[in-house]
Design a protein around this motif. Structure first.
Motif, mmCIF file in Angstrom:
data_model
loop_
_atom_site.group_PDB
_atom_site.id
_atom_site.type_symbol
_atom_site.label_atom_id
_atom_site.label_comp_id
_atom_site.label_asym_id
_atom_site.label_seq_id
_atom_site.Cartn_x
_atom_site.Cartn_y
_atom_site.Cartn_z
ATOM 1 N N ALA A 61 -70.134 -26.381 -107.021
ATOM 2 C CA ALA A 61 -71.318 -27.238 -106.947
ATOM 3 C C ALA A 61 -72.597 -26.501 -107.332
ATOM 4 O O ALA A 61 -73.584 -27.137 -107.714
ATOM 5 N N ASP A 62 -72.597 -25.180 -107.246
ATOM 6 C CA ASP A 62 -73.789 -24.394 -107.564
ATOM 7 C C ASP A 62 -73.842 -23.918 -109.012
ATOM 8 O O ASP A 62 -74.882 -23.427 -109.459
ATOM 9 N N LEU A 63 -72.734 -24.026 -109.734
ATOM 10 C CA LEU A 63 -72.690 -23.509 -111.106
ATOM 11 C C LEU A 63 -73.486 -24.418 -112.039
ATOM 12 O O LEU A 63 -73.301 -25.633 -112.029
ATOM 13 N N PRO A 64 -74.370 -23.839 -112.857
ATOM 14 C CA PRO A 64 -75.157 -24.667 -113.773
ATOM 15 C C PRO A 64 -74.317 -25.179 -114.930
ATOM 16 O O PRO A 64 -73.288 -24.603 -115.276
ATOM 17 N N TRP A 65 -74.783 -26.260 -115.518
ATOM 18 C CA TRP A 65 -74.129 -26.846 -116.681
ATOM 19 C C TRP A 65 -75.016 -26.625 -117.890
ATOM 20 O O TRP A 65 -76.231 -26.843 -117.841
ATOM 21 N N VAL A 66 -74.402 -26.179 -118.987
ATOM 22 C CA VAL A 66 -75.083 -25.968 -120.263
ATOM 23 C C VAL A 66 -74.063 -26.275 -121.353
ATOM 24 O O VAL A 66 -72.875 -25.950 -121.207
ATOM 25 N N ASP A 67 -74.499 -26.885 -122.442
ATOM 26 C CA ASP A 67 -73.596 -27.117 -123.578
ATOM 27 C C ASP A 67 -72.990 -25.802 -124.050
ATOM 28 O O ASP A 67 -73.686 -24.797 -124.159
ATOM 29 N N GLY A 68 -71.688 -25.809 -124.329
ATOM 30 C CA GLY A 68 -71.023 -24.661 -124.921
ATOM 31 C C GLY A 68 -70.475 -23.637 -123.955
ATOM 32 O O GLY A 68 -69.893 -22.646 -124.387
ATOM 33 N N VAL A 69 -70.639 -23.850 -122.650
ATOM 34 C CA VAL A 69 -70.110 -22.892 -121.674
ATOM 35 C C VAL A 69 -68.641 -23.186 -121.393
ATOM 36 O O VAL A 69 -68.130 -24.248 -121.740
ATOM 37 N N VAL A 70 -67.978 -22.228 -120.760
ATOM 38 C CA VAL A 70 -66.588 -22.392 -120.343
ATOM 39 C C VAL A 70 -66.549 -22.181 -118.835
ATOM 40 O O VAL A 70 -67.055 -21.177 -118.334
ATOM 41 N N TYR A 71 -65.969 -23.133 -118.130
ATOM 42 C CA TYR A 71 -65.801 -22.970 -116.685
ATOM 43 C C TYR A 71 -64.493 -22.253 -116.436
ATOM 44 O O TYR A 71 -63.489 -22.495 -117.108
ATOM 45 N N LEU A 72 -64.522 -21.352 -115.462
ATOM 46 C CA LEU A 72 -63.371 -20.520 -115.147
ATOM 47 C C LEU A 72 -62.958 -20.732 -113.696
ATOM 48 O O LEU A 72 -63.794 -21.033 -112.841
ATOM 49 N N GLY A 73 -61.672 -20.544 -113.444
ATOM 50 C CA GLY A 73 -61.142 -20.643 -112.092
ATOM 51 C C GLY A 73 -59.984 -19.681 -111.918
ATOM 52 O O GLY A 73 -59.587 -18.982 -112.862
ATOM 53 N N THR A 74 -59.437 -19.664 -110.725
ATOM 54 C CA THR A 74 -58.351 -18.741 -110.414
ATOM 55 C C THR A 74 -57.028 -19.493 -110.320
ATOM 56 O O THR A 74 -56.902 -20.460 -109.557
ATOM 57 N N ASP A 75 -56.052 -19.036 -111.072
ATOM 58 C CA ASP A 75 -54.692 -19.565 -111.034
ATOM 59 C C ASP A 75 -53.951 -18.798 -109.941
ATOM 60 O O ASP A 75 -54.024 -17.561 -109.898
ATOM 61 N N ALA A 76 -53.238 -19.480 -109.078
ATOM 62 C CA ALA A 76 -52.510 -18.822 -107.986
ATOM 63 C C ALA A 76 -51.518 -17.783 -108.509
ATOM 64 O O ALA A 76 -51.222 -16.810 -107.817
ATOM 65 N N ASP A 77 -51.025 -17.970 -109.736
ATOM 66 C CA ASP A 77 -50.078 -17.013 -110.321
ATOM 67 C C ASP A 77 -50.759 -15.778 -110.914
ATOM 68 O O ASP A 77 -50.084 -14.827 -111.295
ATOM 69 N N ALA A 78 -52.098 -15.801 -111.015
ATOM 70 C CA ALA A 78 -52.840 -14.673 -111.600
ATOM 71 C C ALA A 78 -54.187 -14.532 -110.885
ATOM 72 O O ALA A 78 -55.242 -14.735 -111.481
ATOM 73 N N PRO A 79 -54.166 -14.193 -109.584
ATOM 74 C CA PRO A 79 -55.405 -14.187 -108.806
ATOM 75 C C PRO A 79 -56.438 -13.149 -109.243
ATOM 76 O O PRO A 79 -57.609 -13.259 -108.883
ATOM 77 N N ALA A 80 -56.044 -12.176 -110.060
ATOM 78 C CA ALA A 80 -56.994 -11.159 -110.526
ATOM 79 C C ALA A 80 -57.805 -11.642 -111.726
ATOM 80 O O ALA A 80 -58.748 -10.974 -112.142
ATOM 81 N N LEU A 81 -57.430 -12.787 -112.292
ATOM 82 C CA LEU A 81 -58.104 -13.284 -113.491
ATOM 83 C C LEU A 81 -58.921 -14.533 -113.206
ATOM 84 O O LEU A 81 -58.563 -15.344 -112.351
ATOM 85 N N LEU A 82 -59.992 -14.686 -113.954
ATOM 86 C CA LEU A 82 -60.740 -15.935 -114.015
ATOM 87 C C LEU A 82 -60.400 -16.545 -115.365
ATOM 88 O O LEU A 82 -60.761 -16.002 -116.411
#
Length: 142
Positions: A61-82
């Motif tokens: 909810a705090d992440l800003p929105w801008v054209d051209g950005v990529v949102y990242l999250g954590t996959d349970a199978d790869a918790p060290a990566l976004l």
């Protein structure tokens, strides 16, 4: 060690966002957008940046929105990566994470994976965002 190309396929459902990343001109737009946030909103975010890329971590909810950005999250199978919230690596997240850990052993997690430019951004040293630091990054960014 030979490199194996990784392609990206759509991910359904998408991962919950915990970071936003941008490179090139969208990175500058993201930096400018961060400067328009009020101090309380800016204080809830952490960031890591390089010369052409920026990664901002925080609650979705705090992440800003801008054209051209990529949102990242954590996959349970790869918790060290976004990873991109809407795409998965063709090799599978767990295998991809192990390969990156072997190839870049000094990169401390979490590591943001930016498939567009093929960049990795280590985010372990992400620090709270401060208006002055964001302004300096913008002034120095190419």
């Amino acid at each position: 060690m030979s490199l194996v190309p990784v392609s990206w396929t759509p991910r359904e459902p998408p991962l919950p966002a915990s970071a936003v990343a941008a490179w090139g001109e969208p990175a500058r737009a993201l930096g400018a957008r961060l400067l328009r946030l009020d101090d309380a909103s800016l204080a809830r975010l952490r960031g890591a940046a390089g010369p052409r890329a920026i990664v901002v971590l925080g609650d979705a909810a705090d992440l800003p929105w801008v054209d051209g950005v990529v949102y990242l999250g954590t996959d349970a199978d790869a918790p060290a990566l976004l990873l991109p919230t809407n795409a998965r690596p063709s090799a599978g997240a767990a295998l991809f994470a192990r390969a990156l850990a072997r190839r870049f052993p000094a990169a401390a997690p979490p590591i943001a994976v930016l498939p567009g430019p093929g960049q990795l951004v280590p985010c372990a040293a992400a620090s709270p965002l401060a208006r002055g630091r964001v302004a300096r990054w913008l002034a120095e960014a190419p």
